[in-house]
Scaffold this motif. Sequence first.
Motif, PDB file in Angstrom:
ATOM      1  N   VAL A  11      -9.614  -1.057   6.119  1.00 31.20           N
ATOM      2  CA  VAL A  11      -8.442  -0.422   5.523  1.00 31.20           C
ATOM      3  C   VAL A  11      -8.821   1.043   5.373  1.00 31.20           C
ATOM      4  O   VAL A  11      -9.475   1.446   4.415  1.00 31.20           O
ATOM      5  CB  VAL A  11      -8.083  -1.049   4.164  1.00 31.20           C
ATOM      6  N   ARG A  20      -3.518   8.418  13.102  1.00 33.79           N
ATOM      7  CA  ARG A  20      -3.320   6.966  13.102  1.00 33.79           C
ATOM      8  C   ARG A  20      -2.430   6.605  14.281  1.00 33.79           C
ATOM      9  O   ARG A  20      -1.382   7.214  14.510  1.00 33.79           O
ATOM     10  CB  ARG A  20      -2.709   6.508  11.783  1.00 33.79           C
ATOM     11  N   THR A  63      -7.134  -2.741  13.045  1.00 28.91           N
ATOM     12  CA  THR A  63      -6.551  -3.439  11.899  1.00 28.91           C
ATOM     13  C   THR A  63      -5.252  -4.068  12.378  1.00 28.91           C
ATOM     14  O   THR A  63      -4.377  -3.376  12.904  1.00 28.91           O
ATOM     15  CB  THR A  63      -6.266  -2.466  10.745  1.00 28.91           C
ATOM     16  N   HIS A  80      -3.348  -1.143  14.263  1.00 28.95           N
ATOM     17  CA  HIS A  80      -3.522   0.310  14.253  1.00 28.95           C
ATOM     18  C   HIS A  80      -4.996   0.673  14.333  1.00 28.95           C
ATOM     19  O   HIS A  80      -5.870  -0.131  13.993  1.00 28.95           O
ATOM     20  CB  HIS A  80      -2.846   0.953  13.028  1.00 28.95           C
ATOM     21  N   ASP A 118       0.535   6.932   6.477  1.00 27.15           N
ATOM     22  CA  ASP A 118       0.853   5.853   5.544  1.00 27.15           C
ATOM     23  C   ASP A 118       1.088   4.522   6.244  1.00 27.15           C
ATOM     24  O   ASP A 118       1.190   3.483   5.578  1.00 27.15           O
ATOM     25  CB  ASP A 118       2.104   6.199   4.727  1.00 27.15           C
ATOM     26  N   ASP A 120       0.348   1.158   7.824  1.00 31.41           N
ATOM     27  CA  ASP A 120      -0.750   0.195   7.779  1.00 31.41           C
ATOM     28  C   ASP A 120      -0.249  -1.093   8.415  1.00 31.41           C
ATOM     29  O   ASP A 120       0.668  -1.737   7.897  1.00 31.41           O
ATOM     30  CB  ASP A 120      -1.187  -0.052   6.336  1.00 31.41           C
ATOM     31  N   ALA A 274       2.698  -0.682   1.210  1.00 29.79           N
ATOM     32  CA  ALA A 274       1.281  -1.016   1.329  1.00 29.79           C
ATOM     33  C   ALA A 274       0.639  -1.204  -0.042  1.00 29.79           C
ATOM     34  O   ALA A 274      -0.163  -2.122  -0.256  1.00 29.79           O
ATOM     35  CB  ALA A 274       0.552   0.056   2.124  1.00 29.79           C
ATOM     36  N   ARG A 278      -1.008  -4.761  -1.313  1.00 31.90           N
ATOM     37  CA  ARG A 278      -2.399  -4.851  -1.746  1.00 31.90           C
ATOM     38  C   ARG A 278      -2.501  -5.439  -3.151  1.00 31.90           C
ATOM     39  O   ARG A 278      -3.366  -6.266  -3.443  1.00 31.90           O
ATOM     40  CB  ARG A 278      -3.057  -3.471  -1.733  1.00 31.90           C
TER      41      ARG A 278
END
Length: 283
Positions: A11, A20, A63, A80, A118, A120, A274, A278
Amino acid sequence: MEHQHATDEPVTAPGGGLVRVRLDIAYDGTALHGWARQPGLRTVQGELELALATVLRHDVDLTVAGRTDAGVHATGQVAHIDLPAELFAAHERRLLRRVRGVLPPDVAVTGARAVTADFDARFGALGRHYVYRLTDADAGPPPLRRADTVGWSRTLDAAAMALAAGLLLGQHDFAAYCRRREGATTIRTLLDLDVVRDGDLVEVRASADAFCHSMVRSLVGALIAVGEGRRPVGWPASLLELRQRANDVPVAPAGGLTLVRVDYPADAQLAARAQLTRARRDG
């Protein structure tokens, strides 16, 4: 299937000249030992990371939106990576073609583009969508669909399966349908579970915020038991009262399952999504 990340998947927080990159991925899982890299075995992650590192001449660490088990396919997987911005800019235009030349024919990168920091692939996802394909035709699956369609020897009552599926919708503890992982929650929100017949083909379409280990194939296995007439319509939903894996729930064969899409919010909502995900996973 269809389970989520382990802690060995990064992460990362891009910065310091990194960009990214979102990758859209498809694969025929028949000869692959699932998503996660494993020493001495062919896996989707292993094949992709080797191919990307070969083309970019730079180590990569993917990921993924959701791991899939051995034999499970994907047409809409998402992952990603974070790369030096100059490196990605140098390869972006021809990256897909070059990676195609290195990858084996059962794995493909269908898209690669820079996204906001941002984004993810794992925690930012709003929903994952799977399709499970069965045929109860006497001749079995069509030869061109044999990799992603399971032949079933008994005639299935798709209408009864659909009724049973509707009783499973919503937020529940799906412990009865999941292989337990230490510290992982089995509470999920099942957004959609449809059973549709088209001639000899029966499709089970499942959508959720996330799926735990073996959940989709276990849900399909329970619905098949209803479709065969071995269990009543209310049986799959009755198992939601359990707080452990139900031993009498069969797990449907992996080859019929395909991850077809992963949904994400608008860019402005990615960071909040995200953070929320989490918190749920850690709670």
